[in-house]
Design an enzyme around this catalytic site. Structure first.
Site, PDB file in Angstrom:
ATOM      1  N   LYS A  42       6.580   8.565 -74.831  1.00  0.00           N
ATOM      2  CA  LYS A  42       6.114   7.209 -74.505  1.00  0.00           C
ATOM      3  C   LYS A  42       5.087   7.253 -73.377  1.00  0.00           C
ATOM      4  O   LYS A  42       4.963   8.279 -72.694  1.00  0.00           O
ATOM      5  CB  LYS A  42       7.323   6.361 -74.124  1.00  0.00           C
ATOM      6  CG  LYS A  42       8.068   6.874 -72.910  1.00  0.00           C
ATOM      7  CD  LYS A  42       9.486   6.345 -72.856  1.00  0.00           C
ATOM      8  CE  LYS A  42      10.166   6.803 -71.582  1.00  0.00           C
ATOM      9  NZ  LYS A  42      11.606   6.563 -71.599  1.00  0.00           N
ATOM     10  N   TYR A 270      -9.672   1.156 -44.241  1.00  0.00           N
ATOM     11  CA  TYR A 270      -9.343  -0.271 -44.161  1.00  0.00           C
ATOM     12  C   TYR A 270      -8.170  -0.516 -43.222  1.00  0.00           C
ATOM     13  O   TYR A 270      -7.185   0.231 -43.242  1.00  0.00           O
ATOM     14  CB  TYR A 270      -8.931  -0.799 -45.539  1.00  0.00           C
ATOM     15  CG  TYR A 270     -10.071  -0.947 -46.514  1.00  0.00           C
ATOM     16  CD1 TYR A 270     -11.159  -1.760 -46.225  1.00  0.00           C
ATOM     17  CD2 TYR A 270     -10.044  -0.284 -47.737  1.00  0.00           C
ATOM     18  CE1 TYR A 270     -12.200  -1.910 -47.142  1.00  0.00           C
ATOM     19  CE2 TYR A 270     -11.069  -0.420 -48.651  1.00  0.00           C
ATOM     20  CZ  TYR A 270     -12.151  -1.234 -48.350  1.00  0.00           C
ATOM     21  OH  TYR A 270     -13.160  -1.376 -49.251  1.00  0.00           O
TER      22      TYR A 270
HETATM   23  C1  LIG Z   1      12.362   7.647 -71.338  1.00  0.00           C
HETATM   24  C2  LIG Z   1      13.608   7.831 -72.023  1.00  0.00           C
HETATM   25  C3  LIG Z   1      14.138   9.122 -72.199  1.00  0.00           C
HETATM   26  C4  LIG Z   1      13.542  10.360 -71.570  1.00  0.00           C
HETATM   27  O1  LIG Z   1      13.896  10.396 -70.211  1.00  0.00           O
HETATM   28  P1  LIG Z   1      13.513  11.623 -69.264  1.00  0.00           P
HETATM   29  O2  LIG Z   1      14.285  11.352 -68.031  1.00  0.00           O
HETATM   30  O3  LIG Z   1      12.041  11.521 -69.015  1.00  0.00           O
HETATM   31  O4  LIG Z   1      13.889  12.863 -69.949  1.00  0.00           O
HETATM   32  C5  LIG Z   1      15.272   9.248 -72.986  1.00  0.00           C
HETATM   33  N1  LIG Z   1      15.873   8.164 -73.542  1.00  0.00           N
HETATM   34  C6  LIG Z   1      15.399   6.914 -73.355  1.00  0.00           C
HETATM   35  C7  LIG Z   1      16.113   5.771 -73.998  1.00  0.00           C
HETATM   36  C8  LIG Z   1      14.270   6.696 -72.587  1.00  0.00           C
HETATM   37  O5  LIG Z   1      13.825   5.458 -72.406  1.00  0.00           O
END
Ligand SMILES: *Cc1c(COP(=O)(O)O)cnc(C)c1O
Length: 382
Positions: A42, A270
Site C-alpha cells: 500500500k 524562519y
Molecule cells: C499495513 C498493514 C500490514 C503491514 O504492516 P507492517 O507493519 O508494515 O508489516 C499488515 N496488515 C494490515 C491490515 C495492514 O494495514
C-alpha cells in the site's frame, strides 16, 4: 535537445531492489514452508514506487499482494491479471463494481458489506472470493469477534461469496506482547468456532512485520502480511527479527547548494529558532519538508556529509535546510548529503530519523513526496 528527465537531481531516493528480493528470501527462510507470503504494498509500496517494487516482488515469489484501495489494485492489474490482490480497507459502495472487475479480494467486516458484495456478484453472474476480518482489539476494520460466527452464517448462505481467508490485525505488536498474545488467542478461538481451521484452502493470517516476532509454527496460521520488514526495517528496537538480517532498501539523498560562514549571534532560518554561538560554517541543503524532510527535524536531526554527521540548525523550510558544517574540512556546493542511509563510515538509520521527526518509519517512508525521484539501483534478477 534538453530533456527534463536528464536534469541533475536535487533530492532523490535510491532504491535497492536486490536488497528487497534478498529480504523476501530471508523472511521466508524463518517461516515454515507452506506459509503464504502476502506482500503489503500500500501507499506506493511504502514510498518505493508501486510498479518497480511489485515487478521485483513478482520475481521474488510472493504469493499475494495487499493494498489499501482499488487505485493501488488497478496499478498492479496493469502489470498482470493473475496475482491475487487482497484489499485491506473497506470498499466504498461506489467502488464495488470496479473491485469485482479488477478481481480484487475484498475484506468483509459486516453483514451489510456481505449483502452488498453478494448482490453485485449475483448481478454479474459471478462468485467473488472474500476475506473475513475479525476485530480482536484493533478497533478499526473487522467484525467484533463476538459477532464473527453470526456474520459467518450470513456469508455461508450466500453462494456468490466464496470465503478465501480469515484474518485479524494486531494493534500493538511492536509495543505490547501481552496484548498481542491476547489478540492471537481470541483470533484462534474464533477460527475454531468458524471451523475454518479445518479447511486448508482458507488463508488464516494475523501477522504484520512486528507480529512475526511471536509467529507460532504450530498454529493454524498459514499466511503472513509483511510490509515494513521487507524494506529492511525492523518494526521496533531489539526485535527478534534482527536475526533475519534484512537490508535497508531505501536511501534518501540531497545535495549541498551553498556553503557560507555566518558570524556569532546570527539567526538561522524562519522564526530565528537557532542563533549561532560562534563563527559558524553553514551548508544549505537542497531539500526541505516539500521533499519529505519533516519540519519536526528542525534543531533536532542530523545529516551525513562526507560520512560525517552534521546537525540541522534552525527550522526546516519547504525547499531548503541548513546544517552546521563547521567541523568539516571541506564542503562543496553539489556534494551529496545523506538524509537516510549509509555514507562512507557514517550511517543514519530510518529509526533514528523517525525519532528526530517524532514519528515512525512507516510515516517517514510514505511522506517522501512526489518531487523526489526514485532511482532504482539494481538490475532485475540476481
Ligand atoms: C499495513 C498493514 C500490514 C503491514 O504492516 P507492517 O507493519 O508494515 O508489516 C499488515 N496488515 C494490515 C491490515 C495492514 O494495514
Amino acid at each position: 535537445m534538453m530533456q527534463r528527465n536528464s536534469l541533475p537531481l536535487r533530492c532523490w531516493a535510491e532504491i535497492d531492489l536486490a536488497a528487497l528480493e534478498g529480504n523476501i528470501r530471508k523472511i521466508r527462510k524463518v517461516l515454515p514452508d507452506p506459509v503464504k507470503y502476502v506482500a503489503v504494498v500500500k501507499a506506493d509500496a511504502y514510498g518505493h514506487g508501486m510498479h518497480q517494487t511489485v515487478a521485483r516482488l513478482m520475481h521474488s515469489g510472493v504469493d499475494l499482494f495487499a493494498v489499501a484501495n482499488i487505485h493501488e489494485a488497478a496499478q498492479i492489474r496493469e502489470m498482470g491479471s493473475g496475482w491475487p490482490i487482497l484489499l485491506l480497507s473497506a470498499l466504498l459502495p461506489e467502488e464495488d463494481e470496479y473491485a469485482l472487475e479488477l478481481q480484487v479480494t475484498p475484506t468483509i467486516s459486516s453483514p451489510e458489506e456481505a449483502r452488498r458484495l453478494a448482490s453485485r456478484a449475483k448481478s454479474q453472474n459471478r462468485t467473488w472470493g472474500v476475506h473475513l476480518k475479525i476485530d480482536t482489539g484493533m478497533g478499526r476494520l473487522g467484525v467484533w469477534h463476538e459477532e464473527a460466527v453470526k456474520l459467518w452464517q450470513v456469508i455461508k448462505e450466500m453462494p456468490e461469496l466464496h470465503l478465501e481467508g480469515v484474518y485479524t490485525h494486531f494493534s500493538s505488536a511492536d509495543s505490547d506482547p501481552e496484548f498481542t498474545k491476547h489478540q492471537r488467542k481470541i483470533f484462534l478461538e474464533v477460527t475454531e468456532a468458524l471451523e475454518v481451521n479445518k479447511n486448508p484452502g482458507i488463508l488464516i493470517h494475523a501477522d504484520n512485520s512486528a507480529g512475526l516476532d511471536s509467529f507460532s509454527h504450530r498454529s493454524p496460521f498459514n499466511a503472513v502480511r509483511v510490509g515494513l520488514l521487507q524494506f529492511g526495517i525492523l518494526p521496533y528496537p531489539n526485535s527478534l527479527l534482527a536475526r533475519v538480517e534484512p537490508r535497508p532498501t531505501f536511501r534518501f539523498i540531497t545535495r549541498v547548494s551553498l556553503v557560507k560562514t555566518l558570524p556569532p549571534e546570527t539567526p538561522v532560518s524562519y522564526g530565528q529558532s537557532f542563533r549561532t554561538k560562534k563563527k559558524t560554517k553553514v551548508a544549505v541543503l537542497s531539500a526541505g519538508y516539500g521533499d519529505g524532510l519533516p519540519r519536526a527535524m528542525g534543531n533536532r536531526g542530523a545529516v551525513l556529509i562526507g560520512g560525517q554527521r552534521c546537525p540541522i540548525i534552525g527550522n526546516v523550510t519547504m525547499d531548503q535546510t541548513m546544517v552546521d558544517v563547521t567541523h568539516l574540512d571541506s564542503v562543496q556546493a553539489g556534494e551529496e548529503v545523506v538524509l537516510i542511509g549509509q555514507q562512507g563510515s557514517g550511517r543514519i538509520e530510518i529509526e533514528e530519523f523517525s525519532e528526530w521527526a517524532k514519528t515512525i518509519p512507516w510515516e517517514v517512508l510514505t511522506s517522501v513526496t512526489k518531487r523526489v525521484s526514485r532511482l532504482y539501483k539494481t538490475p532485475l534478477g540476481i
